[in-house]
Design a protein around this motif. Structure first.
Motif, PDB file in Angstrom:
ATOM      1  N   LYS A 115     -82.744  40.886 -46.206  1.00  0.00           N
ATOM      2  CA  LYS A 115     -82.741  39.849 -45.173  1.00  0.00           C
ATOM      3  C   LYS A 115     -83.783  40.113 -44.101  1.00  0.00           C
ATOM      4  CE  LYS A 115     -79.042  42.022 -42.452  1.00  0.00           C
ATOM      5  NZ  LYS A 115     -77.706  41.817 -41.817  1.00  0.00           N
ATOM      6  N   ASP A 116     -84.095  41.399 -43.844  1.00  0.00           N
ATOM      7  CA  ASP A 116     -85.108  41.716 -42.836  1.00  0.00           C
ATOM      8  C   ASP A 116     -86.510  41.390 -43.353  1.00  0.00           C
ATOM      9  OD1 ASP A 116     -83.071  42.575 -41.237  1.00  0.00           O
ATOM     10  OD2 ASP A 116     -83.416  44.727 -41.571  1.00  0.00           O
ATOM     11  N   ILE A 117     -86.733  41.653 -44.637  1.00  0.00           N
ATOM     12  CA  ILE A 117     -88.042  41.341 -45.230  1.00  0.00           C
ATOM     13  C   ILE A 117     -88.265  39.831 -45.250  1.00  0.00           C
ATOM     14  CG2 ILE A 117     -89.475  41.586 -47.294  1.00  0.00           C
ATOM     15  CD1 ILE A 117     -87.826  44.099 -47.983  1.00  0.00           C
ATOM     16  N   ILE A 118     -87.205  39.091 -45.601  1.00  0.00           N
ATOM     17  CA  ILE A 118     -87.301  37.623 -45.634  1.00  0.00           C
ATOM     18  C   ILE A 118     -87.548  37.079 -44.229  1.00  0.00           C
ATOM     19  CG2 ILE A 118     -85.986  35.516 -46.071  1.00  0.00           C
ATOM     20  CD1 ILE A 118     -84.586  37.056 -48.362  1.00  0.00           C
ATOM     21  N   ARG A 147     -78.567  30.188 -49.476  1.00  0.00           N
ATOM     22  CA  ARG A 147     -77.967  31.086 -48.494  1.00  0.00           C
ATOM     23  C   ARG A 147     -78.735  32.399 -48.384  1.00  0.00           C
ATOM     24  NH1 ARG A 147     -74.373  31.086 -52.834  1.00  0.00           N
ATOM     25  NH2 ARG A 147     -74.173  33.085 -53.943  1.00  0.00           N
ATOM     26  N   GLU A 148     -79.563  32.711 -49.400  1.00  0.00           N
ATOM     27  CA  GLU A 148     -80.392  33.913 -49.371  1.00  0.00           C
ATOM     28  C   GLU A 148     -81.813  33.610 -48.904  1.00  0.00           C
ATOM     29  OE1 GLU A 148     -80.310  35.732 -53.205  1.00  0.00           O
ATOM     30  OE2 GLU A 148     -78.121  35.758 -53.355  1.00  0.00           O
ATOM     31  N   GLY A 149     -82.070  32.339 -48.587  1.00  0.00           N
ATOM     32  CA  GLY A 149     -83.416  31.932 -48.203  1.00  0.00           C
ATOM     33  C   GLY A 149     -83.660  32.068 -46.710  1.00  0.00           C
ATOM     34  N   TYR A 150     -84.624  31.272 -46.232  1.00  0.00           N
ATOM     35  CA  TYR A 150     -85.036  31.339 -44.825  1.00  0.00           C
ATOM     36  C   TYR A 150     -84.876  29.967 -44.184  1.00  0.00           C
ATOM     37  CZ  TYR A 150     -87.936  32.037 -40.687  1.00  0.00           C
ATOM     38  OH  TYR A 150     -88.386  32.114 -39.387  1.00  0.00           O
ATOM     39  N   LYS A 151     -84.488  29.975 -42.914  1.00  0.00           N
ATOM     40  CA  LYS A 151     -84.314  28.724 -42.165  1.00  0.00           C
ATOM     41  C   LYS A 151     -84.737  28.950 -40.721  1.00  0.00           C
ATOM     42  CE  LYS A 151     -80.474  26.421 -42.707  1.00  0.00           C
ATOM     43  NZ  LYS A 151     -79.043  26.019 -42.577  1.00  0.00           N
ATOM     44  N   SER A 152     -85.510  27.996 -40.199  1.00  0.00           N
ATOM     45  CA  SER A 152     -85.929  28.071 -38.800  1.00  0.00           C
ATOM     46  C   SER A 152     -86.332  26.675 -38.328  1.00  0.00           C
ATOM     47  CB  SER A 152     -87.102  29.060 -38.652  1.00  0.00           C
ATOM     48  OG  SER A 152     -87.410  29.243 -37.269  1.00  0.00           O
ATOM     49  N   THR A 153     -86.733  26.561 -37.062  1.00  0.00           N
ATOM     50  CA  THR A 153     -87.122  25.267 -36.499  1.00  0.00           C
ATOM     51  C   THR A 153     -88.565  25.319 -35.981  1.00  0.00           C
ATOM     52  OG1 THR A 153     -86.232  25.883 -34.329  1.00  0.00           O
ATOM     53  CG2 THR A 153     -84.761  24.698 -35.824  1.00  0.00           C
ATOM     54  N   LYS A 154     -89.214  24.154 -35.961  1.00  0.00           N
ATOM     55  CA  LYS A 154     -90.566  24.041 -35.431  1.00  0.00           C
ATOM     56  C   LYS A 154     -90.795  22.594 -35.017  1.00  0.00           C
ATOM     57  CE  LYS A 154     -95.414  25.094 -36.461  1.00  0.00           C
ATOM     58  NZ  LYS A 154     -95.611  26.221 -35.517  1.00  0.00           N
ATOM     59  N   ARG A 155     -91.546  22.416 -33.943  1.00  0.00           N
ATOM     60  CA  ARG A 155     -91.893  21.083 -33.465  1.00  0.00           C
ATOM     61  C   ARG A 155     -93.136  20.596 -34.200  1.00  0.00           C
ATOM     62  NH1 ARG A 155     -89.223  19.413 -29.099  1.00  0.00           N
ATOM     63  NH2 ARG A 155     -90.888  17.986 -28.459  1.00  0.00           N
ATOM     64  N   VAL A 156     -93.008  19.368 -34.759  1.00  0.00           N
ATOM     65  CA  VAL A 156     -94.076  18.789 -35.575  1.00  0.00           C
ATOM     66  C   VAL A 156     -94.494  17.458 -34.967  1.00  0.00           C
ATOM     67  CG1 VAL A 156     -94.704  17.962 -37.895  1.00  0.00           C
ATOM     68  CG2 VAL A 156     -93.197  19.941 -37.633  1.00  0.00           C
ATOM     69  N   ASP A 157     -95.749  17.138 -35.089  1.00  0.00           N
ATOM     70  CA  ASP A 157     -96.312  15.916 -34.523  1.00  0.00           C
ATOM     71  C   ASP A 157     -95.597  14.678 -35.073  1.00  0.00           C
ATOM     72  OD1 ASP A 157     -98.544  14.574 -32.958  1.00  0.00           O
ATOM     73  OD2 ASP A 157     -98.843  13.708 -34.951  1.00  0.00           O
ATOM     74  N   THR A 158     -95.150  13.808 -34.172  1.00  0.00           N
ATOM     75  CA  THR A 158     -94.387  12.622 -34.575  1.00  0.00           C
ATOM     76  C   THR A 158     -95.259  11.625 -35.333  1.00  0.00           C
ATOM     77  OG1 THR A 158     -92.926  12.849 -32.668  1.00  0.00           O
ATOM     78  CG2 THR A 158     -92.985  10.709 -33.718  1.00  0.00           C
TER      79      THR A 158
END
Length: 204
Positions: A115-118, A147-158
């Motif tokens: 999980k740390d490497i991911i 559930r073993e993948g990666y998830k995050s947020t980012k602001r993208v141009d509308t």
């Protein structure tokens, strides 16, 4: 032995009577004050006049006051759509491929949690992600569970997102993140391969 028959009495005696009233009052030695009083003739009671009962008056319910009717509101014109802003915050996701998972297991045996490497690879991908106006389909690959993948947020141009939707999702049934998932997942895989290579060379 023969039974004796009872003698039969026939005829009538004129001196016999069944009225014993003259023998009712016998002489007694009791003083007169304690002698039994003579029975008084019983006088018939007069029937009591029937009384008519008047039924109680029925209760009358007071009419309830009608609630005050709320004033009818006038329909106002719909508000104009607000400006969506220059950017929207998206939730970006990416799965780990099967071949990458095998390499992560080897590194975990060296004391490096998967999980740390991911998370390290995902952080690099978020920093480098600059979506393009070209739509990229979700790439075909053998993936591990999300559930073993990666998830995050980012602001993208509308504006970029709306252009992608106009061309590839005119009915607006997909999410904003679906418009750029293909681009982000390819970038994440590239970053994960890069991190795995660096760690293998460092902990070999």
């Amino acid at each position: 032995m023969a039974r004796k028959k009872k003698p039969k009495i026939a005829g009538s005696d004129p001196t016999y009577t069944s009225d014993f009233s003259e023998f009712n009052k016998l002489p007694t030695n009791k003083p007169p004050e304690i002698q039994a009083p003579e029975p008084q003739p019983v006088q018939p009671q007069e029937p009591k006049p029937e009384t008519t009962t008047v039924p109680p008056a029925a209760r009358t319910r007071k009419p309830r006051a009608k609630p005050a009717t709320a004033p009818v509101r006038k329909q106002t014109a719909p508000e104009p759509k607000k400006d969506l802003g220059s950017k929207r915050e998206l939730t970006l996701i990416a799965a780990v491929k099967i071949d990458q998972h095998t390499k992560l297991e080897a590194l975990e045996k060296k004391g490096l949690p998967q999980k740390d490497i991911i998370a390290l690879a995902g952080r690099r991908a978020i920093e480098r992600f600059d979506p393009k106006p070209e739509f990229v389909e979700k790439p075909e690959a053998e993936r591990r569970p999300m559930r073993e993948g990666y998830k995050s947020t980012k602001r993208v141009d509308t504006t970029l997102l709306e252009k992608l939707r106009d061309k590839h999702d005119p009915l607006r049934v997909s999410s904003d993140a679906a418009m750029v998932r293909g681009q982000f997942e390819i970038l994440f895989w590239s970053c994960l391969d890069e991190v795995i290579k660096e760690l293998n060379s460092k902990y070999s």
